[in-house]
Write a protein that holds these residues in place. Structure first.
Motif, PDB file in Angstrom:
ATOM      1  N   SER A   6       0.754  -1.006   0.043  1.00 22.36           N
ATOM      2  CA  SER A   6       0.028  -0.011  -0.150  1.00 22.36           C
ATOM      3  C   SER A   6       0.855   1.168  -0.020  1.00 22.36           C
ATOM      4  O   SER A   6       0.132   2.302  -0.022  1.00 22.36           O
ATOM      5  N   LEU A   7       2.065   1.118   0.126  1.00 20.30           N
ATOM      6  CA  LEU A   7       2.771   2.330   0.140  1.00 20.30           C
ATOM      7  C   LEU A   7       2.897   3.449  -1.007  1.00 20.30           C
ATOM      8  O   LEU A   7       2.512   4.728  -0.531  1.00 20.30           O
ATOM      9  N   SER A   8       2.847   2.931  -2.344  1.00 25.25           N
ATOM     10  CA  SER A   8       2.523   3.814  -3.321  1.00 25.25           C
ATOM     11  C   SER A   8       1.153   4.732  -3.042  1.00 25.25           C
ATOM     12  O   SER A   8       1.067   5.929  -3.262  1.00 25.25           O
ATOM     13  N   TYR A  56      12.186   5.772  -0.944  1.00 26.28           N
ATOM     14  CA  TYR A  56      12.794   6.274  -2.030  1.00 26.28           C
ATOM     15  C   TYR A  56      12.591   5.516  -3.486  1.00 26.28           C
ATOM     16  O   TYR A  56      12.125   6.034  -4.433  1.00 26.28           O
ATOM     17  N   PRO A  57      12.513   4.345  -3.444  1.00 27.88           N
ATOM     18  CA  PRO A  57      12.329   3.502  -4.614  1.00 27.88           C
ATOM     19  C   PRO A  57      10.732   3.607  -4.902  1.00 27.88           C
ATOM     20  O   PRO A  57      10.518   3.604  -6.384  1.00 27.88           O
ATOM     21  N   LEU A  90       6.992   5.963  -8.887  1.00 31.06           N
ATOM     22  CA  LEU A  90       5.703   7.030  -9.262  1.00 31.06           C
ATOM     23  C   LEU A  90       6.081   7.999 -10.163  1.00 31.06           C
ATOM     24  O   LEU A  90       5.437   8.349 -11.040  1.00 31.06           O
ATOM     25  N   GLU A  91       7.459   8.534  -9.710  1.00 29.69           N
ATOM     26  CA  GLU A  91       7.848   9.482 -10.923  1.00 29.69           C
ATOM     27  C   GLU A  91       7.999   8.994 -12.316  1.00 29.69           C
ATOM     28  O   GLU A  91       7.710   9.724 -13.175  1.00 29.69           O
ATOM     29  N   ALA A  92       8.535   7.837 -12.408  1.00 27.90           N
ATOM     30  CA  ALA A  92       9.009   7.148 -13.604  1.00 27.90           C
ATOM     31  C   ALA A  92       7.514   6.930 -14.304  1.00 27.90           C
ATOM     32  O   ALA A  92       7.409   7.015 -15.467  1.00 27.90           O
TER      33      ALA A  92
END
Length: 112
Positions: free
Chosen positions: A10-12, A50-51, A56-58
């Motif tokens: 659920s981190l994202s 950070y991963p 999410l940025e990618a």
């Protein structure tokens, strides 16, 4: 974050929801907000955070801006338009998932 696979999975969504609410945040701020909101029960470590932020940025869901605070650069993360839409979609999916899990785990509730 503790060892629970539920939290890891659920981190994202946790990140997206925090950014939806706060507009923009930096990494340490995200970890502290999660810890604060869960009364210290959920702790996100940098090795997990950070991963997820980079992924999410990618995916085009986050933008990154760098500001200098004192002598140090600080990366701020914010949702893109695509990120805002994806947050809504993922929250709806989670709501449906929780509802179905409640029915499966508490079948007597569905009879009422």
């Amino acid at each position: 974050m503790n060892n629970s696979q539920l939290y890891k999975g659920s981190l994202s969504l946790i990140i997206l929801k925090l950014l939806e609410e706060n507009k923009r945040m930096y990494g340490y701020e995200i970890t502290q907000k999660v810890k604060e909101q869960t009364n210290g029960e959920v702790v996100i470590n940098e090795g997990a955070l950070y991963p997820s932020l980079h992924k999410l940025e990618a995916e085009g869901l986050l933008t990154v801006s760098i500001e200098h605070v004192g002598n140090r650069p600080r990366k701020y993360y914010a949702l893109t338009e695509k990120g805002e839409a994806e947050t809504v979609n993922r929250l709806e999916e989670l709501t449906d998932f929780v509802k179905h899990m409640q029915l499966l785990l508490n079948p007597k509730l569905s009879l009422g």
